[in-house]
Design an enzyme around this catalytic site. Structure first.
Site, PDB file in Angstrom:
ATOM      1  N   CYS A 147       0.812  -1.236   0.000  1.00 60.55           N
ATOM      2  CA  CYS A 147       0.000   0.000   0.000  1.00 60.55           C
ATOM      3  C   CYS A 147       0.844   1.284   0.000  1.00 60.55           C
ATOM      4  CB  CYS A 147      -0.958  -0.013   1.176  1.00 60.55           C
ATOM      5  SG  CYS A 147      -0.283  -0.716   2.689  1.00 60.55           S
ATOM      6  N   GLU A 200       7.640  -3.746   6.606  1.00 67.10           N
ATOM      7  CA  GLU A 200       7.087  -2.691   5.744  1.00 67.10           C
ATOM      8  C   GLU A 200       8.207  -1.847   5.117  1.00 67.10           C
ATOM      9  OE1 GLU A 200       3.911  -2.659   5.221  1.00 67.10           O
ATOM     10  OE2 GLU A 200       3.391  -0.693   4.426  1.00 67.10           O
ATOM     11  N   HIS A 236      -3.069   6.373   3.931  1.00 65.62           N
ATOM     12  CA  HIS A 236      -1.676   6.469   4.375  1.00 65.62           C
ATOM     13  C   HIS A 236      -1.102   7.807   3.945  1.00 65.62           C
ATOM     14  CE1 HIS A 236      -2.023   2.392   5.502  1.00 65.62           C
ATOM     15  NE2 HIS A 236      -1.187   1.809   4.671  1.00 65.62           N
ATOM     16  N   THR A 323      -6.536   0.937   1.098  1.00 63.87           N
ATOM     17  CA  THR A 323      -7.217  -0.280   0.628  1.00 63.87           C
ATOM     18  C   THR A 323      -7.776  -0.110  -0.788  1.00 63.87           C
ATOM     19  OG1 THR A 323      -9.297   0.319   1.711  1.00 63.87           O
ATOM     20  CG2 THR A 323      -7.805  -1.118   2.942  1.00 63.87           C
TER      21      THR A 323
HETATM   22  N1  NAP Z   1      -5.079  -3.873   4.299  1.00 68.61           N
HETATM   23  C1  NAP Z   1      -4.350  -3.213   3.397  1.00 68.61           C
HETATM   24  O1  NAP Z   1      -4.353  -1.967   3.319  1.00 68.61           O
HETATM   25  C2  NAP Z   1      -3.488  -3.968   2.407  1.00 68.61           C
HETATM   26  C3  NAP Z   1      -2.856  -3.250   1.413  1.00 68.61           C
HETATM   27  C4  NAP Z   1      -2.083  -3.919   0.466  1.00 68.61           C
HETATM   28  C5  NAP Z   1      -1.950  -5.292   0.547  1.00 68.61           C
HETATM   29  N2  NAP Z   1      -2.568  -5.989   1.551  1.00 68.61           N
HETATM   30  C6  NAP Z   1      -2.402  -7.443   1.546  1.00 68.61           C
HETATM   31  O2  NAP Z   1      -3.655  -8.042   1.176  1.00 68.61           O
HETATM   32  C7  NAP Z   1      -3.814  -9.300   1.832  1.00 68.61           C
HETATM   33  C8  NAP Z   1      -5.093  -9.296   2.630  1.00 68.61           C
HETATM   34  O3  NAP Z   1      -5.012  -8.327   3.664  1.00 68.61           O
HETATM   35  P1  NAP Z   1      -6.229  -7.941   4.617  1.00 68.61           P
HETATM   36  O4  NAP Z   1      -5.811  -6.700   5.300  1.00 68.61           O
HETATM   37  O5  NAP Z   1      -7.510  -7.964   3.877  1.00 68.61           O
HETATM   38  O6  NAP Z   1      -6.240  -9.214   5.651  1.00 68.61           O
HETATM   39  P2  NAP Z   1      -7.417  -9.770   6.576  1.00 68.61           P
HETATM   40  O7  NAP Z   1      -8.399  -8.708   6.914  1.00 68.61           O
HETATM   41  O8  NAP Z   1      -6.732 -10.469   7.700  1.00 68.61           O
HETATM   42  O9  NAP Z   1      -8.185 -10.884   5.652  1.00 68.61           O
HETATM   43  C9  NAP Z   1      -7.604 -12.120   5.328  1.00 68.61           C
HETATM   44  C10 NAP Z   1      -8.545 -12.927   4.421  1.00 68.61           C
HETATM   45  O10 NAP Z   1      -7.881 -14.161   4.081  1.00 68.61           O
HETATM   46  C11 NAP Z   1      -8.686 -15.267   4.554  1.00 68.61           C
HETATM   47  N3  NAP Z   1      -7.827 -16.295   5.130  1.00 68.61           N
HETATM   48  C12 NAP Z   1      -7.013 -16.194   6.209  1.00 68.61           C
HETATM   49  N4  NAP Z   1      -6.388 -17.376   6.456  1.00 68.61           N
HETATM   50  C13 NAP Z   1      -6.842 -18.244   5.506  1.00 68.61           C
HETATM   51  C14 NAP Z   1      -6.588 -19.611   5.212  1.00 68.61           C
HETATM   52  N5  NAP Z   1      -5.735 -20.338   5.957  1.00 68.61           N
HETATM   53  N6  NAP Z   1      -7.212 -20.163   4.159  1.00 68.61           N
HETATM   54  C15 NAP Z   1      -8.065 -19.442   3.401  1.00 68.61           C
HETATM   55  N7  NAP Z   1      -8.356 -18.141   3.629  1.00 68.61           N
HETATM   56  C16 NAP Z   1      -7.750 -17.549   4.666  1.00 68.61           C
HETATM   57  C17 NAP Z   1      -9.620 -14.702   5.602  1.00 68.61           C
HETATM   58  O11 NAP Z   1     -10.779 -15.518   5.650  1.00 68.61           O
HETATM   59  P3  NAP Z   1     -11.629 -15.766   7.009  1.00 68.61           P
HETATM   60  O12 NAP Z   1     -12.487 -14.553   7.222  1.00 68.61           O
HETATM   61  O13 NAP Z   1     -12.425 -16.975   6.667  1.00 68.61           O
HETATM   62  O14 NAP Z   1     -10.633 -15.993   8.117  1.00 68.61           O
HETATM   63  C18 NAP Z   1      -9.882 -13.304   5.027  1.00 68.61           C
HETATM   64  O15 NAP Z   1     -10.853 -13.397   4.010  1.00 68.61           O
HETATM   65  C19 NAP Z   1      -2.546  -9.508   2.675  1.00 68.61           C
HETATM   66  O16 NAP Z   1      -1.617 -10.270   1.946  1.00 68.61           O
HETATM   67  C20 NAP Z   1      -2.055  -8.089   2.891  1.00 68.61           C
HETATM   68  O17 NAP Z   1      -0.690  -8.011   3.161  1.00 68.61           O
HETATM   69  C21 NAP Z   1      -3.337  -5.364   2.484  1.00 68.61           C
END
Ligand code: NAP
Length: 344
Positions: A147, A200, A236, A323
């Protein structure tokens, strides 16, 4: 075209669902998440955190397993999975012929995987051909930047092209949604700033050079990042200090930023903001609450462009929605770009 979202219940997954519900080309047909959620309705298991309600068409979809067999017949796959599991799973999908647009860091630095912020390095899309040759698969993995990096590289691109860059120093103030859900405990972050976000700084430093580099070589300048978690929800902010090779004054920098457009704008892609960089001239802008939704969250907002006496260059503030431009929005723009270039 039909799409699946892996990790559809998480912070980034929800933004995918929301943005894609209004998309003219792509429609979410499949949602996948962890075992905890599988077999249940999306609306039942998702702890929905966005202001607009869960889109009707997705609310009743049943969550499936994150395998190609369970996802079935879709035209493209968006991945919002945690990095520790995304790597292998995304490879499985690419091997099975799917185009995977990933937000996870697992494959970003692979030399044959495009790390795409399409206004900045659209030409890196051709790494897909190399990837298919090397890995002998028909699908593809395309990643978007971390991000903070997505926001930073957009602001640096016109400076890099017009004046060259010797050195960049960046200090970030990163919103809570960047840590996913439930993220940082309230007792840790209320009335506080945490001067550490695991991995990060390394990501900002390495990804920026890959994105601004050529297909085969990273950009050749020094970059140092210091990353901090602050108690804002989305958006951010980054304080950026640049030593350019030629010596523009702040007005020159403002002008090249304002005039900057990339290929997504020329192609009039649906998610491309009219102006990728919006320059503000007030002494106290950009501000997180007021400016994060500029260009529907796809523009970055730059302000306080001024001389930097220490680096003999310029310094400025840049703000972007983590996001949207920093995750799901960038991934969707990448998919549109792929379609415009004949890869979808
Ligand atoms: N947040 C940001 O601003 C941002 C920006 C850029 C990149 N990212 C990247 O995007 C990705 C997602 O981030 P997030 O912030 O959305 O994370 P999050 O809120 O923790 O969501 C994780 C997702 O993955 C699923 N998941 C977790 N463990 C799993 C497993 N073992 N098998 C299958 N599904 C699983 C979860 O499902 P359940 O609900 O069923 O647990 C949920 O849908 C990460 O790699 C992060 O680094 C995030």
């Amino acid at each position: 075209m039909s799409a699946a979202v892996l990790g559809a219940t998480g912070m980034v997954g929800q933004v995918f669902i929301n943005l894609l519900s209004k998309h003219p080309w792509f429609e979410v047909k499949v949602v996948a998440a962890s075992e905890r959620s599988q077999g249940r309705k999306y609306s039942e298991v998702t702890n929905w955190k966005l202001q607009s309600p869960i889109p009707e068409k997705v609310a009743d979809l049943e969550i499936v397993d994150i395998t190609p067999e369970a996802v079935g017949d879709v035209d493209l796959v968006f991945s919002a999975l945690p990095a520790d599991i995304a790597g292998k799973i995304e490879e499985e999908f690419a091997k099975s012929g799917y185009i995977v647009l990933s937000n996870a860091s697992s494959h970003r630095m692979d030399p044959d995987v495009p790390l795409l912020n399409p206004e900045v390095n659209g030409e890196h899309i051709s790494l897909i051909d190399e990837q298919r040759r090397r890995r002998k698969w028909d699908g593809a993995i395309i990643t978007n930047p971390n991000c903070s990096t997505a926001i930073l590289t957009l602001a640096l691109k016109p400076i890099y092209d017009e004046f060259g860059i010797n050195r960049v120093i960046v200090s970030t103030m990163q919103a809570l949604s960047g840590a996913g859900y439930p993220g940082v405990a309230s007792l840790d972050i209320v009335d506080n700033v945490i001067p550490f976000i695991r991995n990060e700084e390394e990501k900002v430093q390495t990804e920026t050079l890959k994105i601004l580099g050529t297909l085969t070589n990273p950009a050749n300048f020094k970059i140092s990042a210091s990353c901090h978690r602050v108690a804002t929800l989305d958006g951010h902010m980054e304080a950026v200090f640049v030593e350019p090779i030629r010596k523009p004054n702040p007005e020159d920098v403002a002008k090249v930023m304002e005039n900057f457009v990339g290929e997504p704008q020329k192609l009039k892609l649906p998610t491309a903001p009219t102006r990728p960089i919006v320059v503000r001239y007030e002494e106290d802008r950009p501000q997180v609450r007021l400016d994060r939704m500029e260009g529907n969250g796809m523009s970055v907002v730059v302000g306080r462009i001024r001389k930097d006496p220490a680096l003999d260059g310029v310094k400025f503030i840049v703000l972007g929605h983590n996001t949207i431009r920093g995750a799901a929005g960038c991934s969707i723009l990448n998919a549109e770009y792929l379609k415009a270039k004949g890869y979808l």
